[in-house]
Design a protein around this motif. Structure first.
Motif, PDB file in Angstrom:
ATOM      1  N   PRO A   1       9.601  -6.585   5.941  1.00  0.00           N
ATOM      2  CA  PRO A   1       9.834  -5.387   5.141  1.00  0.00           C
ATOM      3  C   PRO A   1      10.557  -4.289   5.931  1.00  0.00           C
ATOM      4  CG  PRO A   1       7.613  -6.214   4.798  1.00  0.00           C
ATOM      5  CD  PRO A   1       8.186  -7.009   5.933  1.00  0.00           C
ATOM      6  N   VAL A   2      11.382  -3.525   5.203  1.00  0.00           N
ATOM      7  CA  VAL A   2      12.250  -2.519   5.806  1.00  0.00           C
ATOM      8  C   VAL A   2      11.965  -1.155   5.158  1.00  0.00           C
ATOM      9  CG1 VAL A   2      14.639  -1.834   6.275  1.00  0.00           C
ATOM     10  CG2 VAL A   2      14.047  -4.270   6.089  1.00  0.00           C
ATOM     11  N   VAL A   3      11.806  -0.135   5.979  1.00  0.00           N
ATOM     12  CA  VAL A   3      11.674   1.224   5.451  1.00  0.00           C
ATOM     13  C   VAL A   3      13.072   1.675   5.033  1.00  0.00           C
ATOM     14  CG1 VAL A   3      10.923   3.576   5.925  1.00  0.00           C
ATOM     15  CG2 VAL A   3       9.701   1.652   6.921  1.00  0.00           C
ATOM     16  N   ASP A   4      13.380   1.502   3.744  1.00  0.00           N
ATOM     17  CA  ASP A   4      14.753   1.639   3.255  1.00  0.00           C
ATOM     18  C   ASP A   4      14.978   2.835   2.337  1.00  0.00           C
ATOM     19  OD1 ASP A   4      13.356   0.824   1.020  1.00  0.00           O
ATOM     20  OD2 ASP A   4      14.564  -0.972   0.642  1.00  0.00           O
TER      21      ASP A   4
ATOM     22  N   LEU B   1      10.638   0.748  -0.107  1.00  0.00           N
ATOM     23  CA  LEU B   1       9.603   1.179   0.841  1.00  0.00           C
ATOM     24  C   LEU B   1      10.048   2.500   1.459  1.00  0.00           C
ATOM     25  CD1 LEU B   1       6.921   0.444   2.174  1.00  0.00           C
ATOM     26  CD2 LEU B   1       8.204  -0.820   3.914  1.00  0.00           C
ATOM     27  N   PRO B   2       9.576   3.627   0.943  1.00  0.00           N
ATOM     28  CA  PRO B   2      10.079   4.922   1.394  1.00  0.00           C
ATOM     29  C   PRO B   2       9.550   5.376   2.746  1.00  0.00           C
ATOM     30  CG  PRO B   2       8.463   5.212  -0.353  1.00  0.00           C
ATOM     31  CD  PRO B   2       8.715   3.740  -0.242  1.00  0.00           C
ATOM     32  N   THR B   3       8.403   4.871   3.170  1.00  0.00           N
ATOM     33  CA  THR B   3       7.804   5.300   4.431  1.00  0.00           C
ATOM     34  C   THR B   3       7.151   4.121   5.126  1.00  0.00           C
ATOM     35  OG1 THR B   3       5.609   5.777   3.499  1.00  0.00           O
ATOM     36  CG2 THR B   3       7.242   7.556   3.419  1.00  0.00           C
ATOM     37  N   HIS B   4       6.892   4.276   6.409  1.00  0.00           N
ATOM     38  CA  HIS B   4       6.002   3.331   7.091  1.00  0.00           C
ATOM     39  C   HIS B   4       4.618   3.470   6.458  1.00  0.00           C
ATOM     40  CE1 HIS B   4       8.801   2.240  10.271  1.00  0.00           C
ATOM     41  NE2 HIS B   4       9.066   3.518  10.479  1.00  0.00           N
ATOM     42  N   PRO B   5       3.877   2.376   6.320  1.00  0.00           N
ATOM     43  CA  PRO B   5       2.578   2.459   5.641  1.00  0.00           C
ATOM     44  C   PRO B   5       1.576   3.406   6.299  1.00  0.00           C
ATOM     45  CG  PRO B   5       3.341   0.192   5.677  1.00  0.00           C
ATOM     46  CD  PRO B   5       4.287   0.977   6.544  1.00  0.00           C
ATOM     47  N   PHE B   6       1.558   3.442   7.645  1.00  0.00           N
ATOM     48  CA  PHE B   6       0.555   4.265   8.334  1.00  0.00           C
ATOM     49  C   PHE B   6       1.153   5.017   9.528  1.00  0.00           C
ATOM     50  CE2 PHE B   6      -1.723   0.892   6.135  1.00  0.00           C
ATOM     51  CZ  PHE B   6      -2.702   1.598   5.455  1.00  0.00           C
ATOM     52  N   ASP B   7       2.393   5.423   9.415  1.00  0.00           N
ATOM     53  CA  ASP B   7       3.024   6.178  10.480  1.00  0.00           C
ATOM     54  C   ASP B   7       4.022   7.172   9.888  1.00  0.00           C
ATOM     55  OD1 ASP B   7       3.581   6.782  13.250  1.00  0.00           O
ATOM     56  OD2 ASP B   7       5.496   5.760  12.978  1.00  0.00           O
ATOM     57  N   PRO B   8       3.862   8.451  10.153  1.00  0.00           N
ATOM     58  CA  PRO B   8       2.901   9.062  11.090  1.00  0.00           C
ATOM     59  C   PRO B   8       1.502   9.241  10.510  1.00  0.00           C
ATOM     60  CG  PRO B   8       4.294  10.752  10.150  1.00  0.00           C
ATOM     61  CD  PRO B   8       4.818   9.443   9.628  1.00  0.00           C
ATOM     62  N   ILE B   9       1.376   9.119   9.174  1.00  0.00           N
ATOM     63  CA  ILE B   9       0.071   9.248   8.523  1.00  0.00           C
ATOM     64  C   ILE B   9      -0.081   8.111   7.526  1.00  0.00           C
ATOM     65  CG2 ILE B   9       0.004  11.759   8.785  1.00  0.00           C
ATOM     66  CD1 ILE B   9       0.914  11.989   5.849  1.00  0.00           C
TER      67      ILE B   9
ATOM     68  N   TYR C   1       0.832  -1.213   0.000  1.00  0.00           N
ATOM     69  CA  TYR C   1       0.000   0.000   0.000  1.00  0.00           C
ATOM     70  C   TYR C   1       0.864   1.259   0.000  1.00  0.00           C
ATOM     71  CZ  TYR C   1      -4.505   2.300   0.976  1.00  0.00           C
ATOM     72  OH  TYR C   1      -5.660   3.044   0.910  1.00  0.00           O
ATOM     73  N   ALA C   2       2.130   1.120   0.438  1.00  0.00           N
ATOM     74  CA  ALA C   2       3.037   2.271   0.518  1.00  0.00           C
ATOM     75  C   ALA C   2       4.185   2.188  -0.485  1.00  0.00           C
ATOM     76  CB  ALA C   2       3.599   2.371   1.933  1.00  0.00           C
ATOM     77  N   MET C   3       4.153   1.221  -1.420  1.00  0.00           N
ATOM     78  CA  MET C   3       5.276   0.978  -2.327  1.00  0.00           C
ATOM     79  C   MET C   3       5.042   1.595  -3.708  1.00  0.00           C
ATOM     80  SD  MET C   3       6.340  -2.966  -1.447  1.00  0.00           S
ATOM     81  CE  MET C   3       7.097  -3.158  -3.077  1.00  0.00           C
ATOM     82  N   PRO C   4       5.918   2.494  -4.134  1.00  0.00           N
ATOM     83  CA  PRO C   4       5.760   3.099  -5.461  1.00  0.00           C
ATOM     84  C   PRO C   4       5.726   2.088  -6.601  1.00  0.00           C
ATOM     85  CG  PRO C   4       7.297   4.389  -4.148  1.00  0.00           C
ATOM     86  CD  PRO C   4       6.990   3.152  -3.352  1.00  0.00           C
ATOM     87  N   GLU C   5       6.502   1.016  -6.529  1.00  0.00           N
ATOM     88  CA  GLU C   5       6.517   0.098  -7.660  1.00  0.00           C
ATOM     89  C   GLU C   5       5.282  -0.798  -7.722  1.00  0.00           C
ATOM     90  OE1 GLU C   5       9.447  -3.526  -7.027  1.00  0.00           O
ATOM     91  OE2 GLU C   5      10.370  -1.658  -6.320  1.00  0.00           O
ATOM     92  N   ALA C   6       4.537  -0.880  -6.623  1.00  0.00           N
ATOM     93  CA  ALA C   6       3.276  -1.627  -6.651  1.00  0.00           C
ATOM     94  C   ALA C   6       2.107  -0.734  -7.026  1.00  0.00           C
ATOM     95  CB  ALA C   6       3.016  -2.273  -5.292  1.00  0.00           C
TER      96      ALA C   6
END
Length: 552
Positions: free
Chosen positions: A319-322, A326-334, A231-236
């Motif tokens: 998964p790693v916020v790298d 994965l540029p951000t946590h999916p739901f933190d802070p938003i 849900y937070a991945m640009p390539e997906a």
């Protein structure tokens, strides 16, 4: 190490997710009996042959990526090479490296296969339901019996796709800081594989009667965590337009600090100096699996980091916020902005904990009194345990001590994160989010007790895939977690209809009350059962206590 973290690590380390979540007894399917026949179709890589079984075209073991072993270990897959002639896709492909799985091929590093179930290979443009399996981040496959997609395809006119993808050490070993640009993104290869599967769907699913522009991603437990990451991945992002996170609320993922510590532990276990990291490419997969087994499993949820992250504990593979994949946590802070226009389902099962009691053969909580459950919960919550028990007793005066223990443990495992996701998605003010509780009560008892399982973790799998159905004529009924009551068939129908209608339209609907989107005023929650109901401000008293002690 704090008690809450130790408890969560223990809960994951003892899951049995590797086999128990994804290897339920084979379930009974539709009563339709039609002659089998072979079906050929095109993909961009070549023709494949599947089989039409009871009115559903099934393709198993379809390759969607190339080599990931040898010099491709920990890296992006080699390009999938086209083939001549017709490739048989009649049996499951190899699952990712793990212990052998009943009824499936031997696990293999080269595991990039997927399965497709479709009513017909035509031009109907059906909604596509793309499922990521459970098993934490270390086990499971897209070929587990309980999540067979045939009934969803047959009964609800959708296309179902499930992948195998890298898991555990092979899929989530973070090498970016010691291996250089060639291994950039190494800590997320497992979810990058899933994104590659979504790309395959985009390029090929029209030949399977599916609409590449109407794709729902969903997953349970570890699959919910993977779905959160996607849900937070640009390539997906280009390849799906709605999602469902089920008993796997991936609010936060691992930090690079945590992932680096796990990598250091792996190298230490193998007696490899970090500067000689390339020796990892020579270690047999069986030895890597042995090392992996010594490291705790990562839950689909992560605690919010406090203080110096370099002091954060080792948490294993996930998964790693790298800042790469994965540029951000999916739901933190938003909530992830990249998916702000994509509708979301999120929720959990009411009695998640009973699965883990069943798996661990832990019968003690079911004969405890209120003082005893408070003492046991204090190992996790300290002095807050008393406040929680008192709050739950006030809100549920008829509940027994075991009932209260199960309720507190269950919402802490999967509910609080689900609520956090719903709140943050609602705050975004864009696409809607729908919150649910699965509440059908199984009469299966926890062995060694008279306590019924209720709605345990993972029981939703067979229900949402509409695999709780009457047995075929002459077939002996099999009882899994769903129990033996006949109203389970109606609960399964409701669950599957809600999910398939969400896949088709972005709005969950069924033979049930209208399900309003979640908001921060009335907080509507759909309780899914043989008879469904919408409940506003559910668990308000209990949640007030969770908020007061800083858990929400």
């Amino acid at each position: 190490m704090n008690h809450a973290l130790k408890s969560r690590r223990d809960f994951i380390a003892r899951l049995g997710m590797i086999s128990a979540i994804s290897a339920f007894p084979t379930l009974s399917f539709s009563q339709i009996n039609l002659p089998d026949e072979f079906i050929n179709t095109d993909t961009v890589y070549g023709k494949i042959r599947g089989k039409r079984i009871d009115g559903v075209n099934t393709f198993k073991g379809v390759p969607y990526g190339g080599k990931i072993s040898g010099d491709r270990r920990f890296k992006r897959p080699a390009p999938l090479q086209p083939w001549d002639g017709v490739k048989d896709t009649l049996t499951l492909g190899a699952p990712a490296i793990q212990n052998p799985r009943r009824g499936e091929p031997e696990p293999s590093e080269d595991c990039l296969f997927l399965n497709v179930w479709t009513p017909a290979n035509d031009s109907a443009n059906r909604a596509v339901m793309f499922y990521s399996h459970g098993g934490g981040y270390v086990g499971g496959s897209g070929g587990s019996g309980g999540q067979d997609g045939a009934n969803l395809a047959r009964n609800f006119d959708v296309v179902v796709v499930e992948t195998n993808h890298r898991l555990g050490l092979m899929g989530f070993l973070y090498l970016d800081e010691i291996a250089g640009a060639e291994y950039e993104g190494s800590g997320n290869m497992g979810v990058a594989d899933i994104a590659l599967g979504l790309k395959w769907v985009n390029e090929n699913i029209a030949n399977f009667g599916g609409d590449p522009n109407n794709v729902m991603i969903f997953g349970e437990s570890g699959g919910g965590g993977k779905t959160s990451a996607l849900y937070a991945m640009p390539e997906a992002a280009p390849y799906f337009n709605k999602a469902s996170i089920e008993s796997g609320p991936g609010v936060r993922m691992l930090t690079t600090s945590q992932a680096s510590k796990t990598t250091a532990l792996v190298l230490e276990e193998l007696n490899i100096d970090p500067k000689d990291w390339k020796k990892l490419l020579e270690v047999p997969a069986s030895k890597l699996l042995e090392v992996q087994s010594k490291i705790p499993f990562v839950p689909p949820f992560q605690n919010k980091e406090k203080g110096n992250q370099s002091d954060s504990p080792i948490l294993g593979f996930g998964p790693v916020v790298d800042d790469v994949i994965l540029p951000t946590h999916p739901f933190d802070p938003i909530a992830a902005k990249i998916s702000k226009d994509k509708p979301l389902l999120v929720g959990w099962n009411e009695d998640e904990y009973t699965f883990f009691a069943w798996e661990r053969k832990d019968t003690a909580p079911f004969s405890m009194d209120f003082d005893q459950i408070t003492e046991r919960l204090s190992g996790q919550f300290g002095e807050d345990a008393k406040k929680l028990v008192e709050s739950y007793r006030h809100a549920r005066p008829e509940a027994t001590a075991p009932d209260i223990f199960v309720a507190i443990s269950s919402i802490n495992m999967m509910g609080l994160g689900s609520i956090e996701i719903a709140e943050k998605k609602a705050q975004e003010g864009a696409a809607p989010v729908y919150l649910y509780n699965f509440g059908y009560k199984s009469n299966m008892k926890i062995p060694g007790t008279d306590y019924e399982m209720g709605t345990p973790h993972a029981m939703d799998i067979s229900f949402k895939f509409n695999n709780e159905v009457p047995p075929k004529d002459g077939e002996t009924p099999r009882m899994g977690f769903g129990g033996s009551k006949v109203d389970r068939f109606e609960a399964s129908r409701n669950f599957a209809e809600l999910w398939t209608n969400f896949a088709k339209t972005g709005t969950p609907s069924a033979n049930a009350p209208s399900w309003p989107a979640y908001n921060l005023q009335t907080r509507p929650t759909m309780r899914i059962d043989a008879t469904c109901e919408v409940i506003e401000n559910r668990f308000s008293e209990e949640l007030a206590t969770w908020r007061a002690i800083g858990k929400v």
